[in-house]
Design a protein around this motif. Structure first.
Motif, PDB file in Angstrom:
ATOM      1  N   GLU A 152     -12.297  -0.831   4.999  1.00  0.00           N
ATOM      2  CA  GLU A 152     -11.023  -0.126   5.125  1.00  0.00           C
ATOM      3  C   GLU A 152     -10.774   0.705   3.870  1.00  0.00           C
ATOM      4  O   GLU A 152     -11.019   0.249   2.749  1.00  0.00           O
ATOM      5  CB  GLU A 152      -9.882  -1.135   5.305  1.00  0.00           C
ATOM      6  N   ALA A 154      -7.641   2.495   3.786  1.00  0.00           N
ATOM      7  CA  ALA A 154      -6.178   2.517   3.682  1.00  0.00           C
ATOM      8  C   ALA A 154      -5.718   1.267   2.938  1.00  0.00           C
ATOM      9  O   ALA A 154      -5.821   0.143   3.437  1.00  0.00           O
ATOM     10  CB  ALA A 154      -5.540   2.567   5.064  1.00  0.00           C
ATOM     11  N   ASP A 156      -2.777   0.266   2.135  1.00  0.00           N
ATOM     12  CA  ASP A 156      -1.607  -0.412   2.699  1.00  0.00           C
ATOM     13  C   ASP A 156      -2.031  -1.541   3.635  1.00  0.00           C
ATOM     14  O   ASP A 156      -1.535  -2.669   3.545  1.00  0.00           O
ATOM     15  CB  ASP A 156      -0.726   0.588   3.441  1.00  0.00           C
ATOM     16  N   ARG A 157      -2.956  -1.230   4.520  1.00  0.00           N
ATOM     17  CA  ARG A 157      -3.421  -2.243   5.483  1.00  0.00           C
ATOM     18  C   ARG A 157      -4.219  -3.340   4.776  1.00  0.00           C
ATOM     19  O   ARG A 157      -4.112  -4.522   5.141  1.00  0.00           O
ATOM     20  CB  ARG A 157      -4.276  -1.587   6.553  1.00  0.00           C
ATOM     21  N   LEU A 180      -3.199   5.495  -0.464  1.00  0.00           N
ATOM     22  CA  LEU A 180      -1.922   5.061   0.086  1.00  0.00           C
ATOM     23  C   LEU A 180      -1.402   6.141   1.024  1.00  0.00           C
ATOM     24  O   LEU A 180      -1.428   7.326   0.697  1.00  0.00           O
ATOM     25  CB  LEU A 180      -0.907   4.809  -1.029  1.00  0.00           C
ATOM     26  N   SER A 181      -0.915   5.732   2.185  1.00  0.00           N
ATOM     27  CA  SER A 181      -0.425   6.700   3.168  1.00  0.00           C
ATOM     28  C   SER A 181       0.838   7.406   2.702  1.00  0.00           C
ATOM     29  O   SER A 181       1.158   8.494   3.179  1.00  0.00           O
ATOM     30  CB  SER A 181      -0.169   5.996   4.504  1.00  0.00           C
ATOM     31  N   SER A 182       1.560   6.813   1.756  1.00  0.00           N
ATOM     32  CA  SER A 182       2.788   7.432   1.265  1.00  0.00           C
ATOM     33  C   SER A 182       2.525   8.608   0.342  1.00  0.00           C
ATOM     34  O   SER A 182       3.431   9.388   0.058  1.00  0.00           O
ATOM     35  CB  SER A 182       3.642   6.398   0.523  1.00  0.00           C
ATOM     36  N   SER A 183       1.297   8.745  -0.124  1.00  0.00           N
ATOM     37  CA  SER A 183       0.946   9.850  -1.011  1.00  0.00           C
ATOM     38  C   SER A 183       0.095  10.852  -0.245  1.00  0.00           C
ATOM     39  O   SER A 183      -0.821  10.474   0.496  1.00  0.00           O
ATOM     40  CB  SER A 183       0.165   9.338  -2.238  1.00  0.00           C
ATOM     41  N   GLU A 184       0.410  12.135  -0.401  1.00  0.00           N
ATOM     42  CA  GLU A 184      -0.291  13.170   0.349  1.00  0.00           C
ATOM     43  C   GLU A 184      -1.546  13.676  -0.351  1.00  0.00           C
ATOM     44  O   GLU A 184      -2.279  14.479   0.218  1.00  0.00           O
ATOM     45  CB  GLU A 184       0.659  14.349   0.597  1.00  0.00           C
ATOM     46  N   SER A 186      -5.373  13.557  -2.053  1.00  0.00           N
ATOM     47  CA  SER A 186      -6.633  13.026  -1.528  1.00  0.00           C
ATOM     48  C   SER A 186      -7.078  11.802  -2.319  1.00  0.00           C
ATOM     49  O   SER A 186      -6.706  11.625  -3.481  1.00  0.00           O
ATOM     50  CB  SER A 186      -7.706  14.118  -1.593  1.00  0.00           C
ATOM     51  N   GLN A 192      -3.293   9.331  -6.650  1.00  0.00           N
ATOM     52  CA  GLN A 192      -3.732   8.268  -5.749  1.00  0.00           C
ATOM     53  C   GLN A 192      -4.274   7.076  -6.530  1.00  0.00           C
ATOM     54  O   GLN A 192      -3.937   5.913  -6.249  1.00  0.00           O
ATOM     55  CB  GLN A 192      -4.808   8.787  -4.791  1.00  0.00           C
ATOM     56  N   CYS A 196      -2.381   3.566  -6.336  1.00  0.00           N
ATOM     57  CA  CYS A 196      -3.116   2.431  -5.753  1.00  0.00           C
ATOM     58  C   CYS A 196      -3.237   1.287  -6.753  1.00  0.00           C
ATOM     59  O   CYS A 196      -3.084   0.112  -6.394  1.00  0.00           O
ATOM     60  CB  CYS A 196      -4.498   2.885  -5.298  1.00  0.00           C
TER      61      CYS A 196
END
Length: 470
Positions: A152, A154, A156-157, A180-184, A186, A192, A196
């Motif tokens: 994985e 992601a 978050d998961r 993290l999905s909250s950050s746009e 890469s 990131q 993270c």
């Protein structure tokens, strides 16, 4: 009630130090790196004041449980030594090293050892597939149901699953590939990697679960990403070694729970990285006898003395300025030693190329090896070999004096244990008790040490001549 829209703004972020700027710089004004500014979009809306902390109660220091009582052993004496005796609950450890040096192998071995004792380990594989990890485990000759693989990226998961499973250790391989999905931005970008690491730090402290992060390194040998990551984690480890050598050294650049002077020595084999309990014997295994330009020095890594062979070679400079090339030794320090030998020992090295090599892929950093390196150069220049059963300990000053070093008695005891019979030490050193079986030769200057080498060589030649006549 209408939803509030989060505004975005563009900033320039330095990939080396994490400096944020509203404009572009060709050279970062903070760290001085060139071409490291990258454009990124961040939230422009300021953070609200309703954020909650961890909710931890106030505690009296005398009632806090000592970390020494709750350390988790990785069942590897060398690994535990570098960590300060084992893993502290809630510790965040960052492991870096060159590609292919053995970072994933080292962590997978630790995971398999813990799983074999009934502990559960969660391995987040963000770079490799589960099949690739299984192939590595097969090469190591071990598999276990206690090692759980999660392919994985992601984060978050991955953290949600870690909270459900409550593993003894969480391994994230690597921090540059999760997001993290909250950050746009890469994966691998400054924001990131920083965000993270912050999420994993919160998880580790809240769940008291030790977390290992694998980090990529730059061409300069530093961990890629913002330097703030190294400030956030508790321990920063580097796995070093030449790819063409079997030895691997594990060093701690930062350790909140122990010393940063200890090292772990491993040997890369077909069955993985094996602990080396006696590094000195390993580094001296292929040493040639009666070879000019070879000397044995005793370096102290934390509390562990290690004997290393230093080789030197001098030859006439074919053209231009003579070269001073060192492998495993500081090149600037080598130039200083050559100047001291030329000035105070009478060696004519001005037209000689000087090459110094520390065997086994080891890197000497402390000045206690100065005397051994200098005498190895003198031995090669004169063609007179040093004693095979002698070690050399001492720091050289610019005036040619031999200065004392710390931990001398511990170094001498290790040399005697390995069968060496004599030791050249600074004349100013104070030894409280003699070391059994070891002859101490006190030298006050490099000139005295070089002259004793020449006198001993003449005595050896005379003794050999008498034996031949008999």
């Amino acid at each position: 009630m209408p939803r509030s829209r989060t505004r975005r703004r563009t900033v320039w972020v330095c990939q080396s130090c994490g400096l944020e700027s509203s404009g572009y710089y060709g050279r970062c004004p903070s760290c001085g790196a060139w071409g490291t500014m990258v454009e990124q979009a961040v939230d422009a809306t300021p953070a609200t004041g309703d954020a909650k902390g961890t909710g931890a109660p106030v505690q009296e220091l005398s009632r806090v449980t000592s970390a020494e009582r709750t350390r988790l052993s990785l069942r590897s004496p060398e690994f535990d030594r570098v960590l300060g005796g084992g893993l502290v609950p809630g510790a965040l450890v960052l492991l870096g090293g060159d590609p292919g040096i053995g970072k994933s192998t080292l962590l997978l071995q630790a995971a398999l050892r813990l799983a074999s004792e009934g502990l559960r380990v969660l391995y987040v594989a963000a770079e490799e597939s589960p099949e690739q990890i299984r192939l590595r485990a097969d090469r190591l000759g071990k598999t276990s149901d206690g090692v759980l693989i999660l392919a994985e990226t992601a984060l978050d998961r991955a953290i949600e699953i870690a909270q459900e499973l409550d593993p003894a250790i969480l391994i994230v391989d690597s921090i540059q590939t999760v997001f993290l999905s909250s950050s746009e931005s890469s994966p691998g970008s400054v924001s990131q990697v920083r965000d993270c690491t912050a999420q994993l730090l919160q998880f580790a402290k809240r769940a008291r679960t030790p977390v290992f992060l694998v980090g990529h390194v730059t061409k300069e040998g530093l961990i890629a990403g913002p330097r703030v990551v190294e400030h956030m984690v508790d321990v920063v480890l580097y796995l070093e070694g030449e790819r063409f050598h079997q030895h691997r050294l594990l060093r701690a650049a930062k350790n909140r729970f122990g010393s940063t002077n200890e090292i772990g020595v491993f040997e890369m084999t077909d069955s993985g990285l094996l602990d080396v309990s006696n590094p000195s014997a390993l580094f001296l295994a292929e040493r040639a006898s009666h070879a000019a330009g070879s000397a044995v020095v005793v370096t102290l890594e934390g509390t562990r003395p290690i004997l290393i062979e230093v080789q030197a070679l001098t030859s006439s400079a074919g053209y231009g300025t003579p070269r001073r090339i060192a492998t495993g030794f500081d090149a600037t320090r080598l130039q200083v030693l050559v100047a001291v030998l030329s000035k105070h020992a009478g060696l004519k090295l001005g037209e000689q190329d000087v090459f110094v090599n520390v065997t086994g892929g080891y890197r000497l950093v402390e000045p206690a090896a100065d005397l051994g390196v200098a005498l190895a150069i003198a031995s090669s220049a004169s063609g007179l070999p040093l004693d095979d059963d002698a070690v050399f300990i001492g720091e050289l000053g610019l005036a040619g004096e031999v200065r004392s070093v710390h931990g001398l008695e511990r170094r001498l005891q290790e040399a005697a244990r390995l069968g060496f019979r004599s030791a050249y030490v600074p004349a100013s050193a104070r030894i409280s008790s003699p070391v059994s079986g070891l002859r101490i030769v006190a030298v006050g200057s490099i000139a005295q040490a070089v002259s004793s080498l020449a006198v001993r060589a003449v005595q050896d030649r005379l003794s050999h001549g008498v034996r031949r006549e008999e």
